[in-house]
Design a protein around this motif. Structure first.
Motif, short mmCIF file in Angstrom:
data_model
loop_
_atom_site.label_atom_id
_atom_site.label_comp_id
_atom_site.label_asym_id
_atom_site.label_seq_id
_atom_site.Cartn_x
_atom_site.Cartn_y
_atom_site.Cartn_z
N ASP A 215 1.06 -1.19 0.02
CA ASP A 215 -0.07 0.07 0.17
C ASP A 215 0.73 1.57 0.36
OD1 ASP A 215 -2.04 1.83 0.72
OD2 ASP A 215 -2.90 0.99 2.59
N PRO A 216 0.84 2.49 -0.92
CA PRO A 216 1.58 2.94 -1.24
C PRO A 216 1.87 4.10 0.29
CG PRO A 216 0.78 3.12 -3.07
CD PRO A 216 -0.28 2.09 -1.66
N ALA A 217 0.15 3.88 1.00
CA ALA A 217 0.25 5.38 1.90
C ALA A 217 1.08 4.43 2.77
CB ALA A 217 -1.45 5.05 2.27
N GLU A 218 1.33 3.29 3.48
CA GLU A 218 1.89 2.95 3.82
C GLU A 218 3.63 2.61 3.43
OE1 GLU A 218 0.79 -0.48 6.96
OE2 GLU A 218 -1.20 -0.18 5.45
N GLN A 219 3.86 3.29 2.16
CA GLN A 219 5.37 2.99 2.01
C GLN A 219 6.64 4.31 1.95
OE1 GLN A 219 5.08 2.34 -2.12
NE2 GLN A 219 4.38 0.01 -2.16
N ARG A 220 7.64 3.49 3.01
CA ARG A 220 8.78 5.03 2.88
C ARG A 220 9.00 5.85 1.41
NH1 ARG A 220 13.22 3.44 6.40
NH2 ARG A 220 11.88 2.41 7.64
N TRP A 221 8.96 4.87 0.50
CA TRP A 221 8.93 5.74 -1.41
C TRP A 221 7.92 5.32 -1.66
CZ3 TRP A 221 13.89 2.78 1.51
CH2 TRP A 221 14.70 4.32 2.56
N PRO A 222 7.62 5.80 -2.10
CA PRO A 222 5.95 5.56 -2.45
C PRO A 222 6.31 5.93 -4.15
CG PRO A 222 5.90 6.91 -1.28
CD PRO A 222 6.50 6.60 -0.68
N ASP A 223 6.76 6.78 -4.52
CA ASP A 223 6.99 7.34 -6.02
C ASP A 223 8.11 6.80 -6.43
OD1 ASP A 223 5.60 9.29 -4.96
OD2 ASP A 223 6.79 10.68 -4.38
N PRO A 226 5.00 2.47 -9.83
CA PRO A 226 3.87 1.52 -9.66
C PRO A 226 4.05 0.22 -9.31
CG PRO A 226 4.02 1.90 -12.12
CD PRO A 226 4.70 2.72 -11.11
N TRP A 227 4.85 -0.66 -9.82
CA TRP A 227 5.66 -1.93 -8.91
C TRP A 227 5.97 -1.59 -7.78
CZ3 TRP A 227 7.90 1.53 -12.31
CH2 TRP A 227 8.85 2.30 -11.94
N HIS A 228 6.28 -0.93 -7.18
CA HIS A 228 6.89 -0.71 -6.40
C HIS A 228 6.65 -1.97 -4.53
CE1 HIS A 228 10.03 0.58 -3.12
NE2 HIS A 228 9.59 0.86 -2.13
N GLN A 229 6.83 -2.47 -4.24
CA GLN A 229 6.79 -2.94 -2.74
C GLN A 229 8.23 -2.45 -2.44
OE1 GLN A 229 4.92 -6.68 -3.43
NE2 GLN A 229 6.34 -7.17 -5.13
N GLU A 230 8.17 -2.75 -0.42
CA GLU A 230 8.84 -2.75 -0.06
C GLU A 230 8.89 -3.17 1.44
OE1 GLU A 230 8.71 1.74 1.77
OE2 GLU A 230 9.40 1.49 0.11
N VAL A 231 9.78 -4.23 2.21
CA VAL A 231 10.11 -4.44 3.53
C VAL A 231 10.37 -4.09 3.90
CG1 VAL A 231 11.35 -6.15 5.01
CG2 VAL A 231 10.18 -6.91 2.12
N HIS A 232 9.83 -3.77 5.15
CA HIS A 232 9.86 -3.03 6.55
C HIS A 232 10.78 -4.02 7.83
CE1 HIS A 232 7.15 0.31 5.08
NE2 HIS A 232 8.09 0.54 4.24
N SER A 233 10.23 -4.69 7.24
CA SER A 233 10.11 -6.42 8.55
C SER A 233 10.37 -7.59 7.84
CB SER A 233 9.31 -6.15 9.86
OG SER A 233 7.78 -6.52 9.37
N LEU A 234 11.13 -8.18 8.75
CA LEU A 234 11.59 -9.78 7.58
C LEU A 234 10.19 -10.45 7.91
CD1 LEU A 234 14.97 -10.10 8.64
CD2 LEU A 234 14.29 -9.06 6.44
#
Ligand SMILES: *Cc1c(COP(=O)(O)O)cnc(C)c1O
Length: 378
Positions: A215-223, A226-234
């Motif tokens: 969810d872009p609203a929760e991402q650190r680098w939402p910009d 559109p493919w972006h997903q990121e890991v905040h905890s393992l």
């Protein structure tokens, strides 16, 4: 009838086969609509509390402990009369497992023993619904609250059980289910984490899928794009595939019948074994409607092994549930001593699980009871 009787057997019918074979040709083989459908079907059994389905009951424990934030420096209270996974999953996360003894009547975590095991480092009190029956969950809730700890219920045996009118899934902060082949409901391999808190649910859902945040609203680098997903905890990949979720939903339609038949078989054992002085039949907790997973009979310690061998030689698939978890060499090597939970150890030395599964006939039950009776008539 004669021949070999298994200790447990899954109950698969034509409707399961039909559901799975049509799922196999759906566009989704891994994560598709059947996953959310199975999760929502499960909610009908868990008091409406949402679940995260995963690849096994062990994965469910790992996910639940991770969602609870269990890690190094913390302690998790666990009863030893359980499958090793209840303890192992917490130990793998770096926590110290503190074993607390069980209730003499039920084999479930004794609230007084759990209380005595608390320290300021206790982060989770984990209870096991031994054979399908819960511990005194109100007392354990009070114990966990006093420690500022979360309450976890390993309900691998007990989907369909209610306690004081409340279903398993609504009794603890985190409840773990197993859908292994021999359990009361199966997806071949599978499990689920049910949580009563939205934060724990979100944490469990993330851990199941590598910790990915979509969810872009929760991402650190939402910009990023559109493919972006990121890991905040393992996290890990514990996703239960669509095809197995389809089997789970199909099985759930018959769960009420499974629970009823298991209760009948269990009552038939009770009645037939009541007259055998050496056999102690399972305690029926007054506060619970139990979905029985095991039929744990208790016999004198010196009779347990010869009775086990006698029944196995007659083709009866008996089991012993369970060797105290801290007897496993991995825990013994960490310094856990035999004798620390004497009630659980006595349970282990006396216990023999008789066959219990939906397809067991009354004649099968009678044959097992005749063999037990004949053994003690000697
Ligand atoms: C079966 C079981 C597990 C593990 O479940 P799997 O699906 O086999 O990984 C955990 N705890 C208890 C009490 C069990 O009986």
């Amino acid at each position: 009838m004669s021949g070999v009787l298994p200790y447990a057997r899954q109950e698969i019918d034509a409707s399961d086969v039909e559901a799975v074979s049509s799922a196999l040709t759906d566009p989704f083989l891994s994560t598709g609509p059947a996953v959310a459908r199975f999760e929502s079907d499960l909610a009908a059994w868990t008091g409406g509390h949402p679940s995260v389905v995963v690849t096994s009951g062990t994965a469910a424990l790992h996910t639940a402990y991770a969602a609870a934030g269990v890690g190094p420096g913390q302690q998790v209270v666990v009863p030893p009369l359980t499958f090793v996974a209840t303890a192992a999953a917490a130990a793998l996360l770096g926590a110290e497992v503190v074993f607390a003894d069980v209730d003499e009547a039920t084999g479930c975590l004794d609230p007084a023993a759990a209380e005595a095991a608390l320290t300021e480092r206790t982060s989770v009190v984990a209870s096991v619904d031994y054979a399908g029956a819960p511990a005194d969950m109100d007392a354990l809730r009070a114990v966990a609250d006093r420690a500022g700890a979360l309450l976890l219920e390993d309900a691998a045996h007990s989907i369909g059980t209610t306690w004081r009118g409340r279903p398993v899934g609504s009794l603890a902060d985190l409840t773990t289910l197993s859908f292994f082949a021999t359990k009361n409901l199966t997806t071949a391999e599978g499990g689920a984490v049910v949580s009563t808190s939205p934060d724990l649910h979100r944490a469990a859902a993330r851990f199941r899928n590598h910790g990915l945040v979509r969810d872009p609203a929760e991402q650190r680098w939402p910009d990023e794009g559109p493919w972006h997903q990121e890991v905040h905890s393992l996290g890990l990949n514990y996703r239960l595939p669509d095809v197995l979720c389809t089997l789970g939903s199909s099985q759930l339609r018959r769960l009420a019948g499974f629970v009823a038949r298991r209760a009948e078989i269990s009552a038939r054992y009770d009645a037939a074994l009541a007259e055998v002085a050496e056999v102690r039949t399972p305690t029926r907790p007054a506060d619970a409607e139990v979905a029985w997973h095991l039929y744990p009979a208790r016999v004198p310690e010196d009779a347990r092994r010869p009775l086990f061998e006698h029944l196995r030689a007659a083709g009866i698939g008996v089991q012993v549930n369970y060797v105290p978890a801290y007897w496993h060499p991995v825990f013994a090597d960490l310094g856990y001593q035999r004798g620390q939970c004497p009630v659980a150890e006595r349970w282990y030395r006396q216990e023999i699980s008789l066959p219990l599964f939906v397809g067991l006939t009354d004649d099968d039950v009678d044959r097992v009871c005749d063999l037990v009776r004949a053994y003690f008539a000697g």
